[in-house]
Design an enzyme around this catalytic site. Structure first.
Site, PDB file in Angstrom:
ATOM      1  N   SER A  91     -23.783   0.464   1.782  1.00  0.00           N
ATOM      2  CA  SER A  91     -23.456   1.281   0.596  1.00  0.00           C
ATOM      3  C   SER A  91     -24.337   2.522   0.473  1.00  0.00           C
ATOM      4  O   SER A  91     -24.226   3.268  -0.493  1.00  0.00           O
ATOM      5  CB  SER A  91     -23.592   0.420  -0.665  1.00  0.00           C
ATOM      6  OG  SER A  91     -24.860  -0.198  -0.717  1.00  0.00           O
ATOM      7  N   LYS A 122     -19.073   1.624  -7.788  1.00  0.00           N
ATOM      8  CA  LYS A 122     -19.833   2.878  -7.736  1.00  0.00           C
ATOM      9  C   LYS A 122     -19.041   4.130  -7.412  1.00  0.00           C
ATOM     10  O   LYS A 122     -19.018   5.078  -8.206  1.00  0.00           O
ATOM     11  CB  LYS A 122     -20.986   2.735  -6.751  1.00  0.00           C
ATOM     12  CG  LYS A 122     -21.996   1.723  -7.242  1.00  0.00           C
ATOM     13  CD  LYS A 122     -23.068   1.414  -6.237  1.00  0.00           C
ATOM     14  CE  LYS A 122     -23.807   0.174  -6.694  1.00  0.00           C
ATOM     15  NZ  LYS A 122     -22.923  -1.051  -6.671  1.00  0.00           N
ATOM     16  N   TYR A 138     -23.081 -12.773  -9.189  1.00  0.00           N
ATOM     17  CA  TYR A 138     -22.849 -11.582  -8.366  1.00  0.00           C
ATOM     18  C   TYR A 138     -21.919 -11.890  -7.193  1.00  0.00           C
ATOM     19  O   TYR A 138     -22.028 -12.928  -6.551  1.00  0.00           O
ATOM     20  CB  TYR A 138     -24.179 -11.019  -7.829  1.00  0.00           C
ATOM     21  CG  TYR A 138     -23.952  -9.822  -6.918  1.00  0.00           C
ATOM     22  CD1 TYR A 138     -23.816  -8.554  -7.468  1.00  0.00           C
ATOM     23  CD2 TYR A 138     -23.817  -9.971  -5.537  1.00  0.00           C
ATOM     24  CE1 TYR A 138     -23.568  -7.449  -6.650  1.00  0.00           C
ATOM     25  CE2 TYR A 138     -23.570  -8.877  -4.718  1.00  0.00           C
ATOM     26  CZ  TYR A 138     -23.452  -7.616  -5.283  1.00  0.00           C
ATOM     27  OH  TYR A 138     -23.199  -6.535  -4.481  1.00  0.00           O
ATOM     28  N   ASN A 156     -29.664  -8.089  -6.628  1.00  0.00           N
ATOM     29  CA  ASN A 156     -28.610  -8.225  -7.644  1.00  0.00           C
ATOM     30  C   ASN A 156     -29.046  -7.683  -9.005  1.00  0.00           C
ATOM     31  O   ASN A 156     -28.303  -6.953  -9.654  1.00  0.00           O
ATOM     32  CB  ASN A 156     -28.180  -9.686  -7.771  1.00  0.00           C
ATOM     33  CG  ASN A 156     -27.564 -10.216  -6.487  1.00  0.00           C
ATOM     34  OD1 ASN A 156     -27.323  -9.437  -5.554  1.00  0.00           O
ATOM     35  ND2 ASN A 156     -27.330 -11.503  -6.416  1.00  0.00           N
ATOM     36  N   LYS A 174       2.098  37.452 -11.116  1.00  0.00           N
ATOM     37  CA  LYS A 174       1.706  36.165 -11.682  1.00  0.00           C
ATOM     38  C   LYS A 174       0.244  36.076 -12.092  1.00  0.00           C
ATOM     39  O   LYS A 174      -0.651  36.585 -11.436  1.00  0.00           O
ATOM     40  CB  LYS A 174       1.976  35.051 -10.670  1.00  0.00           C
ATOM     41  CG  LYS A 174       3.438  34.865 -10.388  1.00  0.00           C
ATOM     42  CD  LYS A 174       4.108  33.971 -11.389  1.00  0.00           C
ATOM     43  CE  LYS A 174       4.041  32.546 -10.886  1.00  0.00           C
ATOM     44  NZ  LYS A 174       4.634  31.629 -11.829  1.00  0.00           N
ATOM     45  N   HIS A 191       7.841  17.012 -32.336  1.00  0.00           N
ATOM     46  CA  HIS A 191       8.891  16.985 -31.285  1.00  0.00           C
ATOM     47  C   HIS A 191       8.974  18.330 -30.555  1.00  0.00           C
ATOM     48  O   HIS A 191      10.032  18.675 -30.026  1.00  0.00           O
ATOM     49  CB  HIS A 191      10.264  16.650 -31.873  1.00  0.00           C
ATOM     50  CG  HIS A 191      10.259  15.484 -32.811  1.00  0.00           C
ATOM     51  ND1 HIS A 191      10.447  14.178 -32.396  1.00  0.00           N
ATOM     52  CD2 HIS A 191      10.053  15.422 -34.154  1.00  0.00           C
ATOM     53  CE1 HIS A 191      10.382  13.368 -33.441  1.00  0.00           C
ATOM     54  NE2 HIS A 191      10.128  14.099 -34.524  1.00  0.00           N
ATOM     55  N   SER A 242      -0.821  34.562  -7.577  1.00  0.00           N
ATOM     56  CA  SER A 242       0.104  33.988  -6.614  1.00  0.00           C
ATOM     57  C   SER A 242       0.007  34.772  -5.313  1.00  0.00           C
ATOM     58  O   SER A 242      -0.207  35.985  -5.332  1.00  0.00           O
ATOM     59  CB  SER A 242       1.530  34.071  -7.164  1.00  0.00           C
ATOM     60  OG  SER A 242       2.463  34.034  -6.101  1.00  0.00           O
ATOM     61  N   GLN A 263     -19.813  -4.070  -5.596  1.00  0.00           N
ATOM     62  CA  GLN A 263     -20.270  -2.827  -4.980  1.00  0.00           C
ATOM     63  C   GLN A 263     -19.226  -1.719  -5.173  1.00  0.00           C
ATOM     64  O   GLN A 263     -19.550  -0.538  -5.138  1.00  0.00           O
ATOM     65  CB  GLN A 263     -20.528  -3.074  -3.491  1.00  0.00           C
ATOM     66  CG  GLN A 263     -21.041  -1.870  -2.735  1.00  0.00           C
ATOM     67  CD  GLN A 263     -21.586  -2.259  -1.365  1.00  0.00           C
ATOM     68  OE1 GLN A 263     -22.612  -2.926  -1.273  1.00  0.00           O
ATOM     69  NE2 GLN A 263     -20.910  -1.877  -0.314  1.00  0.00           N
ATOM     70  N   ASN A 269      -1.624  32.677 -13.342  1.00  0.00           N
ATOM     71  CA  ASN A 269      -1.318  31.261 -13.581  1.00  0.00           C
ATOM     72  C   ASN A 269      -2.464  30.505 -14.267  1.00  0.00           C
ATOM     73  O   ASN A 269      -3.637  30.781 -14.008  1.00  0.00           O
ATOM     74  CB  ASN A 269      -1.001  30.574 -12.243  1.00  0.00           C
ATOM     75  CG  ASN A 269       0.287  31.089 -11.628  1.00  0.00           C
ATOM     76  OD1 ASN A 269       1.213  31.466 -12.356  1.00  0.00           O
ATOM     77  ND2 ASN A 269       0.335  31.116 -10.313  1.00  0.00           N
ATOM     78  N   GLU A 273      -4.052  23.367 -15.649  1.00  0.00           N
ATOM     79  CA  GLU A 273      -3.208  22.417 -14.919  1.00  0.00           C
ATOM     80  C   GLU A 273      -4.048  21.420 -14.126  1.00  0.00           C
ATOM     81  O   GLU A 273      -3.747  20.226 -14.058  1.00  0.00           O
ATOM     82  CB  GLU A 273      -2.259  23.174 -13.975  1.00  0.00           C
ATOM     83  CG  GLU A 273      -1.183  23.931 -14.735  1.00  0.00           C
ATOM     84  CD  GLU A 273      -0.402  24.910 -13.857  1.00  0.00           C
ATOM     85  OE1 GLU A 273      -0.510  24.834 -12.618  1.00  0.00           O
ATOM     86  OE2 GLU A 273       0.306  25.757 -14.425  1.00  0.00           O
TER      87      GLU A 273
HETATM   88  N1  ARG Z   1     -25.055  -2.669  -2.475  1.00  0.00           N
HETATM   89  C1  ARG Z   1     -24.975  -3.787  -3.346  1.00  0.00           C
HETATM   90  C2  ARG Z   1     -24.107  -3.452  -4.546  1.00  0.00           C
HETATM   91  O1  ARG Z   1     -23.882  -2.321  -4.739  1.00  0.00           O
HETATM   92  C3  ARG Z   1     -26.343  -4.168  -3.817  1.00  0.00           C
HETATM   93  C4  ARG Z   1     -26.507  -5.593  -4.169  1.00  0.00           C
HETATM   94  C5  ARG Z   1     -26.502  -6.401  -2.945  1.00  0.00           C
HETATM   95  N2  ARG Z   1     -26.701  -7.775  -3.213  1.00  0.00           N
HETATM   96  C6  ARG Z   1     -26.273  -8.713  -2.385  1.00  0.00           C
HETATM   97  N3  ARG Z   1     -26.506  -9.926  -2.721  1.00  0.00           N
HETATM   98  N4  ARG Z   1     -25.661  -8.444  -1.303  1.00  0.00           N
HETATM   99  O2  ARG Z   1     -23.637  -4.285  -5.255  1.00  0.00           O
END
Ligand code: ARG
Length: 470
Positions: A23, A325, A317, A110, A283, A156, A277, A322, A285, A290
């Site tokens: 990640s 994010k 967890y 975690n 034009k 309306h 345009s 993950q 725009n 939009e």
């Molecule tokens: N990259 C993980 C997440 O975003 C971090 C936590 C990882 N924990 C684990 N037990 N693998 O959730």
């Protein structure tokens, strides 16, 4: 491949598995929060006698050194680490040796990631609030200028009753003001510290979770370690708030696109906020409006994605989380960008007051007032409604407005009409007489604007206490 585990494995991780699982490409976004959390954790561990003062000092020096080196470009966050937590810990150990190996005492990734994400989102709640507040300031600025700019109000998308531009803008002020109050609620509800929850079941070390929480500016610690590591409600709530902000922006954009069209001509978007345009030289725009309208779908997508991800996850967890994010980061950046651009577009936009007023004077926006006039002279409303309906039909045939008819013509439709009807159906009179709180009458509007200015002058803490105008 730099991983924090491996002791119980007999084989290297498959490269594709490693890439799929890692990640670091996105969680580096909360690098600062990761260091900040570790600093608080280490200070707490030393206070509790779990680390010595020397170990604490060494680790703090290492952590702040890593932060500085990354910020100043001497150290790169690279893909060879599984995640941002591994990057920081590996670099710490490389820098200070054995003391670095004690950083993770009484902690799991975690609760660490739960903390990092929470710190990140908490800060972004404030950033978004600031942008919404700036937009509200611009709205008040436009409102003050246009308390007596008359325009048609629509239902309306058909002309309904006359309002003012200030009143129309005020509707958006209310929406964005509610958005701020939602952000504030979220902030307070989420402001509890998950660190110390460990992997899921707390730890056997004598941690002082209250202390860690206070070091990081939280109200206190969270109260269930399993929930602490698996709660992403605040992400969902924030994305819901961002979605609502985007929905408000999108409605506003839709109106600006209409108003800016040749057919309406109510406004003209500034050249700096419009586009041309490649083929049609004439034009200009409204691409920005939009795009904001379009990007609304993208923010909704993030909300639905996390809602769907979370719905089947057993406690505590699981790696699914993950996925909270990337889309969240994208939604935050998208909403912030849209808020800033929209504010600039609104601030620089030209409002064509004469066109709006002319439009309000045509299309019978004063028909309800004509009916109310008859009611004032003893006619039951339902009969008055029917008389004015006939009147409108008569005008449509002659392509004119109610006020263009002679008193003889009016009297033919209903003898109740007298000369004073012309004053009553005047667009300005129609609006001026609407004086209840929340109505467009300039006097009522000015009181509301004062209230909005008081609200904007107050800070985050006490801005809920606003005086209601009487
Ligand atoms: N990259 C993980 C997440 O975003 C971090 C936590 C990882 N924990 C684990 N037990 N693998 O959730």
């Amino acid at each position: 491949m730099a991983q924090l585990w491996g002791g119980r494995f007999t084989k290297e991780t498959d490269q594709l598995v490693y890439n799929f699982n890692a990640s670091i490409s996105f969680d580096q976004k909360f690098f600062r929060q990761d260091i900040e959390g570790s600093i608080a954790h280490v200070i707490m561990l030393a206070k509790q006698g779990i680390l010595t003062k020397e170990e604490k000092d060494e680790i703090l020096k290492g952590l702040t050194g890593i932060r500085q080196d990354v910020e100043e470009g001497r150290l790169q966050i690279t893909q060879e680490y599984e995640d941002i937590h591994s990057f920081v810990e590996a670099n710490l150990i490389e820098r200070i040796g054995d003391a670095g190996k004690k950083l993770h005492t009484g902690r799991s990734r975690n609760d660490q990631v739960a903390l990092d994400m929470r710190l990140f989102v908490r800060l972004e709640v404030l950033h978004v609030d600031e942008l919404v507040k700036t937009l509200l300031q611009t709205l008040v600025f436009v409102m003050e200028e246009h308390v007596e700019t008359y325009m048609p109000g629509f239902t309306h998308l058909q002309k309904a009753q006359p309002v003012t531009l200030a009143h129309h803008m005020g509707a958006y002020f209310e929406m964005f003001k509610r958005d701020r109050s939602r952000l504030k609620d979220i902030y307070h509800r989420m402001n509890y510290c998950p660190l110390g929850a460990g992997a899921l079941a707390g730890t056997t070390y004598p941690l002082d979770r209250n202390y860690t929480a206070s070091l990081l500016g939280f109200e206190g610690p969270t109260f269930n370690s399993m929930d602490s590591v698996s709660d992403r409600d605040y992400v969902i709530e924030f994305l819901a708030a961002l979605s609502t902000i985007m929905m408000h922006l999108s409605r506003f954009c839709e109106e600006i696109i209409l108003w800016n069209s040749n057919e309406y001509g109510f406004v003209e978007i500034d050249d700096a906020y419009a586009t041309g345009s490649s083929i049609m030289p004439q034009k200009k725009n409204p691409d920005i409006a939009e795009l904001v309208r379009g990007k609304t779908g993208r923010v909704y997508g993030a909300l639905f994605s996390i809602l769907t991800t979370m719905k089947g996850i057993p406690l505590a967890y699981n790696k699914d989380m993950q996925e909270d994010k990337e889309l969240t980061f994208d939604a935050i950046d998208t909403a912030k960008g849209c808020l800033a651009l929209f504010e600039g577009m609104l601030r620089t936009m030209k409002f064509h007051a004469e066109v709006m007023e002319k439009s309000a004077a045509m299309g019978f926006t004063n028909a309800t007032d004509a009916a109310d006039y008859l009611v004032g002279r003893g006619m039951p409303f339902r009969d008055a409604h029917s008389v004015v309906g006939k009147l409108v039909l008569y005008c449509i045939d002659r392509k004119c407005s109610i006020e263009d008819l002679s008193i003889e013509e009016l009297k033919e439709i209903s003898p109740v009409f007298e000369e004073d009807i012309y004053e009553v159906v005047n667009i300005k009179t129609c609006v001026e007489r609407r004086l209840t709180v929340g109505a467009p009458g300039p006097e009522a509007m000015r009181k509301v604007i004062e209230m909005y200015k008081d609200y904007l002058a107050k800070d985050w803490q006490d801005e809920d206490q606003i005086d209601i105008p009487r």
